[in-house]
Design an enzyme around this catalytic site. Sequence first.
Site, PDB file in Angstrom:
ATOM      1  N   HIS A  79       0.817  -1.229   0.000  1.00 27.55           N
ATOM      2  CA  HIS A  79       0.000   0.000   0.000  1.00 27.55           C
ATOM      3  C   HIS A  79       0.845   1.272   0.000  1.00 27.55           C
ATOM      4  O   HIS A  79       0.297   2.382  -0.082  1.00 27.55           O
ATOM      5  CB  HIS A  79      -0.933   0.030   1.213  1.00 27.55           C
ATOM      6  CG  HIS A  79      -1.935  -1.079   1.224  1.00 27.55           C
ATOM      7  ND1 HIS A  79      -2.745  -1.350   0.134  1.00 27.55           N
ATOM      8  CD2 HIS A  79      -2.255  -2.006   2.171  1.00 27.55           C
ATOM      9  CE1 HIS A  79      -3.522  -2.396   0.426  1.00 27.55           C
ATOM     10  NE2 HIS A  79      -3.245  -2.809   1.639  1.00 27.55           N
ATOM     11  N   HIS A  93      -6.370  -7.157  -0.556  1.00 23.42           N
ATOM     12  CA  HIS A  93      -6.534  -5.717  -0.815  1.00 23.42           C
ATOM     13  C   HIS A  93      -5.734  -5.299  -2.040  1.00 23.42           C
ATOM     14  O   HIS A  93      -4.697  -5.902  -2.353  1.00 23.42           O
ATOM     15  CB  HIS A  93      -6.050  -4.919   0.401  1.00 23.42           C
ATOM     16  CG  HIS A  93      -6.746  -5.284   1.673  1.00 23.42           C
ATOM     17  ND1 HIS A  93      -6.245  -6.228   2.543  1.00 23.42           N
ATOM     18  CD2 HIS A  93      -7.910  -4.844   2.183  1.00 23.42           C
ATOM     19  CE1 HIS A  93      -7.088  -6.351   3.564  1.00 23.42           C
ATOM     20  NE2 HIS A  93      -8.101  -5.529   3.373  1.00 23.42           N
ATOM     21  N   ASP A 114      -4.650 -12.903   3.271  1.00 15.37           N
ATOM     22  CA  ASP A 114      -5.795 -12.427   4.044  1.00 15.37           C
ATOM     23  C   ASP A 114      -7.132 -12.656   3.343  1.00 15.37           C
ATOM     24  O   ASP A 114      -8.183 -12.355   3.902  1.00 15.37           O
ATOM     25  CB  ASP A 114      -5.632 -10.943   4.441  1.00 15.37           C
ATOM     26  CG  ASP A 114      -5.070 -10.072   3.330  1.00 15.37           C
ATOM     27  OD1 ASP A 114      -4.804 -10.591   2.225  1.00 15.37           O
ATOM     28  OD2 ASP A 114      -4.893  -8.865   3.556  1.00 15.37           O
TER      29      ASP A 114
END
Length: 333
Positions: A120, A163, A248
């Site tokens: 990120h 993500h 995840d």
Amino acid sequence: MAFSVIYSPVFLEHRPENYHPENPGRLLRAIKALQRLGLWKPIEPSPVPEEELLTVHTEDYVELVRERSIKFSYLDPDTYVSPGTWEASLLAFGASRTAVEMALKRKGLYLALVRPPGHHAGRSGRAFNAPTLGFCIFNNAAYAAKVAEELTGKVLVIDFDAHHGNGTQEIFWNDNKVVHVDLHERDIYPWSGYEYEVGGNGAEGTKINLPMPHYARDDDYIYAWNEIVLPILAQFKPKLVVISAGFDGFLGENLTTLRLSELFFAYAGSTLSRYPLAVVFEGGYSVGLDKGLPAFIRGYLSGEIREVPVSPSYEALRTVARVKEIHSEWWEF
Ligand SMILES: [Zn+2]
């Protein structure tokens, strides 16, 4: 098939003061899983010189992290730094570089088992419209990609963390030598990674986003993998693949609604077994580390590509169809 883990106990020294999902215990859990596979013989990385951080980040951001990590503090509501963060970060870059260099010397899977995570982190911190850094400090996978690009001229990054790898996408937005395929749950943090994000001027078609539906399962992911990831792999023919490896999305991780199991991770690994892999550790906080990580490694090492019959959901079919339609300008599916 060669396999090595690059790891330093210094990665445990980036640590929260109170409970935080991104904590040193994650690595201990991953290590236990590797020990169960009989694959725990870590190689110690060397730290990179500080200037290497500037290959993917701005000086201001690097300085901010250096100053703030003198003592424990939060950079934003999600993301902390601590006195161990700086040293761990330089070693995490070193481990990522070593994974690439070793993979190019001898084909195999080289796992940079690092913290803090990175995907990120954009050039100067938060990337695109992300509200926070999402536990990440410096972008280890982007650095691995940069090293691979320098050594081989081009590289494919596959990010299957639950993500979107917004930092990686931002760093290589205008770089047409870095193809970045990202599978993630749509409409969650960091609120990017949509089908129409395809790369900047001169790099259109090199950023491929698969925003998967909520509650997506193995069938949906394997379908997307077969329809999009494998054709791009075959057409781009990278000398090395960098994996932003997050676990995840595993059922029971509970950070997202994804419901992946060993089947997807083993299948993904097996389809990559012809390529040298630099695998950079990202997310994964509980059961994904016990089961997803070893499944991916076993899949790669066994190299058996078997057909897996799948029945994807209507939403997954639609997502894949939209990605194909948008990217048919640059790729054949
Ligand atoms: Zn994640």
